[in-house]
Scaffold this motif. Structure first.
Motif, PDB file in Angstrom:
ATOM      1  N   GLU A 181      43.088  74.675  17.599  1.00  0.00           N
ATOM      2  CA  GLU A 181      42.444  75.499  16.445  1.00  0.00           C
ATOM      3  C   GLU A 181      41.028  76.859  17.249  1.00  0.00           C
ATOM      4  OE1 GLU A 181      40.021  75.524  12.355  1.00  0.00           O
ATOM      5  OE2 GLU A 181      41.730  73.898  12.476  1.00  0.00           O
ATOM      6  N   ARG A 182      41.240  77.750  17.396  1.00  0.00           N
ATOM      7  CA  ARG A 182      40.258  78.876  17.895  1.00  0.00           C
ATOM      8  C   ARG A 182      39.508  78.095  19.392  1.00  0.00           C
ATOM      9  NH1 ARG A 182      39.832  78.455  12.759  1.00  0.00           N
ATOM     10  NH2 ARG A 182      40.262  80.741  11.459  1.00  0.00           N
ATOM     11  N   GLY A 183      40.857  77.424  20.127  1.00  0.00           N
ATOM     12  CA  GLY A 183      40.429  77.190  21.284  1.00  0.00           C
ATOM     13  C   GLY A 183      39.904  74.630  21.338  1.00  0.00           C
ATOM     14  N   VAL A 184      40.216  74.727  19.929  1.00  0.00           N
ATOM     15  CA  VAL A 184      39.454  72.913  19.530  1.00  0.00           C
ATOM     16  C   VAL A 184      40.848  71.933  20.230  1.00  0.00           C
ATOM     17  CG1 VAL A 184      38.618  71.602  18.573  1.00  0.00           C
ATOM     18  CG2 VAL A 184      37.083  73.844  19.136  1.00  0.00           C
ATOM     19  N   PRO A 185      41.239  71.103  20.662  1.00  0.00           N
ATOM     20  CA  PRO A 185      42.390  70.788  20.412  1.00  0.00           C
ATOM     21  C   PRO A 185      42.619  70.169  19.484  1.00  0.00           C
ATOM     22  CG  PRO A 185      42.077  70.462  22.899  1.00  0.00           C
ATOM     23  CD  PRO A 185      40.231  71.167  21.779  1.00  0.00           C
ATOM     24  N   GLN A 186      44.148  70.328  19.139  1.00  0.00           N
ATOM     25  CA  GLN A 186      44.433  69.487  17.080  1.00  0.00           C
ATOM     26  C   GLN A 186      45.354  69.381  17.260  1.00  0.00           C
ATOM     27  OE1 GLN A 186      45.918  72.530  14.616  1.00  0.00           O
ATOM     28  NE2 GLN A 186      43.403  71.968  13.867  1.00  0.00           N
ATOM     29  N   ILE A 187      45.838  67.904  16.993  1.00  0.00           N
ATOM     30  CA  ILE A 187      46.966  66.676  16.370  1.00  0.00           C
ATOM     31  C   ILE A 187      46.958  68.098  15.190  1.00  0.00           C
ATOM     32  CG2 ILE A 187      47.971  65.198  15.777  1.00  0.00           C
ATOM     33  CD1 ILE A 187      45.950  63.148  17.315  1.00  0.00           C
ATOM     34  N   ARG A 188      47.904  68.232  15.052  1.00  0.00           N
ATOM     35  CA  ARG A 188      49.091  69.230  13.256  1.00  0.00           C
ATOM     36  C   ARG A 188      49.216  68.107  12.721  1.00  0.00           C
ATOM     37  NH1 ARG A 188      48.430  74.240  13.882  1.00  0.00           N
ATOM     38  NH2 ARG A 188      50.872  74.562  12.203  1.00  0.00           N
ATOM     39  N   ARG A 189      50.696  67.347  13.867  1.00  0.00           N
ATOM     40  CA  ARG A 189      50.858  66.441  12.812  1.00  0.00           C
ATOM     41  C   ARG A 189      51.128  64.499  13.792  1.00  0.00           C
ATOM     42  NH1 ARG A 189      54.156  70.509  11.728  1.00  0.00           N
ATOM     43  NH2 ARG A 189      54.692  72.050   9.403  1.00  0.00           N
ATOM     44  N   LEU A 190      51.225  63.827  13.462  1.00  0.00           N
ATOM     45  CA  LEU A 190      51.357  62.494  14.287  1.00  0.00           C
ATOM     46  C   LEU A 190      52.561  61.965  13.730  1.00  0.00           C
ATOM     47  CD1 LEU A 190      50.556  61.288  16.233  1.00  0.00           C
ATOM     48  CD2 LEU A 190      48.380  60.578  14.826  1.00  0.00           C
ATOM     49  N   ASN A 191      53.088  61.290  14.630  1.00  0.00           N
ATOM     50  CA  ASN A 191      54.225  60.276  13.924  1.00  0.00           C
ATOM     51  C   ASN A 191      55.352  60.591  13.222  1.00  0.00           C
ATOM     52  OD1 ASN A 191      55.765  57.266  15.067  1.00  0.00           O
ATOM     53  ND2 ASN A 191      53.981  56.494  13.046  1.00  0.00           N
ATOM     54  N   VAL A 192      55.842  61.783  12.832  1.00  0.00           N
ATOM     55  CA  VAL A 192      56.439  62.134  11.237  1.00  0.00           C
ATOM     56  C   VAL A 192      58.187  61.666  12.208  1.00  0.00           C
ATOM     57  CG1 VAL A 192      57.740  64.320  10.501  1.00  0.00           C
ATOM     58  CG2 VAL A 192      55.122  63.620  11.453  1.00  0.00           C
ATOM     59  N   PRO A 193      58.222  60.969  10.807  1.00  0.00           N
ATOM     60  CA  PRO A 193      60.127  59.846  11.325  1.00  0.00           C
ATOM     61  C   PRO A 193      60.822  60.650  10.804  1.00  0.00           C
ATOM     62  CG  PRO A 193      58.898  59.431   8.574  1.00  0.00           C
ATOM     63  CD  PRO A 193      57.721  60.392  10.034  1.00  0.00           C
ATOM     64  N   PRO A 194      62.054  61.186  11.580  1.00  0.00           N
ATOM     65  CA  PRO A 194      62.897  62.286  11.748  1.00  0.00           C
ATOM     66  C   PRO A 194      63.945  62.159   9.801  1.00  0.00           C
ATOM     67  CG  PRO A 194      64.074  60.475  12.960  1.00  0.00           C
ATOM     68  CD  PRO A 194      62.233  60.056  12.292  1.00  0.00           C
ATOM     69  N   LEU A 195      64.040  63.191   9.886  1.00  0.00           N
ATOM     70  CA  LEU A 195      64.733  62.959   8.248  1.00  0.00           C
ATOM     71  C   LEU A 195      65.882  63.037   8.661  1.00  0.00           C
ATOM     72  CD1 LEU A 195      62.062  65.242   5.777  1.00  0.00           C
ATOM     73  CD2 LEU A 195      62.803  62.529   5.837  1.00  0.00           C
ATOM     74  N   PRO A 196      67.881  63.294   7.644  1.00  0.00           N
ATOM     75  CA  PRO A 196      68.492  63.237   7.896  1.00  0.00           C
ATOM     76  C   PRO A 196      68.808  65.029   7.902  1.00  0.00           C
ATOM     77  CG  PRO A 196      68.489  62.502   5.851  1.00  0.00           C
ATOM     78  CD  PRO A 196      66.846  62.005   6.294  1.00  0.00           C
ATOM     79  N   GLU A 197      69.860  65.089   8.198  1.00  0.00           N
ATOM     80  CA  GLU A 197      70.444  66.514   8.624  1.00  0.00           C
ATOM     81  C   GLU A 197      69.820  67.427   7.967  1.00  0.00           C
ATOM     82  OE1 GLU A 197      73.841  67.024   9.417  1.00  0.00           O
ATOM     83  OE2 GLU A 197      74.325  66.104  11.015  1.00  0.00           O
ATOM     84  N   ARG A 198      68.913  67.573   6.997  1.00  0.00           N
ATOM     85  CA  ARG A 198      68.407  68.758   6.235  1.00  0.00           C
ATOM     86  C   ARG A 198      67.235  69.091   6.795  1.00  0.00           C
ATOM     87  NH1 ARG A 198      67.645  64.288   3.468  1.00  0.00           N
ATOM     88  NH2 ARG A 198      64.887  63.386   3.385  1.00  0.00           N
ATOM     89  N   GLY A 199      66.569  68.508   7.893  1.00  0.00           N
ATOM     90  CA  GLY A 199      65.861  69.061   8.399  1.00  0.00           C
ATOM     91  C   GLY A 199      64.743  68.770   7.229  1.00  0.00           C
ATOM     92  N   PHE A 200      63.431  69.533   7.843  1.00  0.00           N
ATOM     93  CA  PHE A 200      61.662  68.947   7.127  1.00  0.00           C
ATOM     94  C   PHE A 200      61.702  71.087   7.252  1.00  0.00           C
ATOM     95  CE2 PHE A 200      57.362  68.664   7.777  1.00  0.00           C
ATOM     96  CZ  PHE A 200      57.195  67.682   7.369  1.00  0.00           C
TER      97      PHE A 200
END
Length: 203
Positions: A181-200
């Motif tokens: 974010e504006r040059g600052v390292p960021q975690i946008r999502r962490l440890n998101v479990p997979p969902l079935p084929e419908r996706g996200f």
């Protein structure tokens, strides 16, 4: 806009279920691990949308390469830089077994005789981060690898020491998304479990 970094941990194995430290040992995914790796591919597609893909790197271990394949990814290159922590003499042992001889042992705070130190793993992670940052102007980067190493990589992305990886959980077949974010390292999502084929849904 620059791309984002997606980190995919390999799917479930018998040793990830039992808690045995799995570094060099090349063991396959379980049936459930294969299913979840496929689901992770659908999740990744939903998260990324139609953004360009610059680079896909994988650990050479079978469990990582198979996860990438089931997730529908075409690997650009396999590299030992993404290999799991080398646990040395503790390979195949669980933490309770190690603590029978070394009370209070953790991979973050104690050595692995004959294996890697946290600092050595951090050096590998820094090499990977440098390569990722060079590729991000051309699109997204996906790394397919392992639990402990990927946790060190997240810490490295944030400018933290390798042992700070203890603060980040990464389950089998889970996805994390890193960016800036504006040059600052960021975690946008962490440890998101997979969902079935419908996706996200798209972000």
């Amino acid at each position: 806009m620059p791309g984002h970094l997606y980190v995919l941990r390999h799917g479930e194995t018998e040793w990830s279920l039992s808690g045995q430290h799995t570094g060099r040992t090349d063991i396959p995914l379980t049936a459930n691990g294969e299913k979840r790796a496929t689901d992770a591919g659908a999740m990744l597609a939903g998260l990324r949308g139609d953004k360009p893909l610059a680079l896909v790197l994988s650990s050479p271990r079978t469990r990582a390469v198979r996860t990438a394949s089931l997730a529908g990814l075409t690997i650009s290159e396999t590299t030992e830089d993404l290999a799991e922590w080398d646990y040395g003499e503790y390979e195949g042992l669980t933490t309770p077994q190690i603590r029978e001889n070394v009370p209070g042992w953790t991979v973050w705070t104690h050595p692995c005789p004959g294996g890697e130190t946290a600092e050595q793993v951090g050096t590998r992670a820094a090499k990977v981060v440098s390569r990722v940052r060079a590729a991000l102007p051309d699109g997204d980067v996906i790394l397919v690898g392992h639990g402990h190493f990927s946790r060190v990589l997240v810490a490295t992305w944030l400018g933290r020491p390798p042992a700070a990886g203890v603060h980040f959980a990464l389950d089998a077949a889970a996805i994390s998304e890193l960016g800036d974010e504006r040059g600052v390292p960021q975690i946008r999502r962490l440890n998101v479990p997979p969902l079935p084929e419908r996706g996200f849904p798209h972000a």
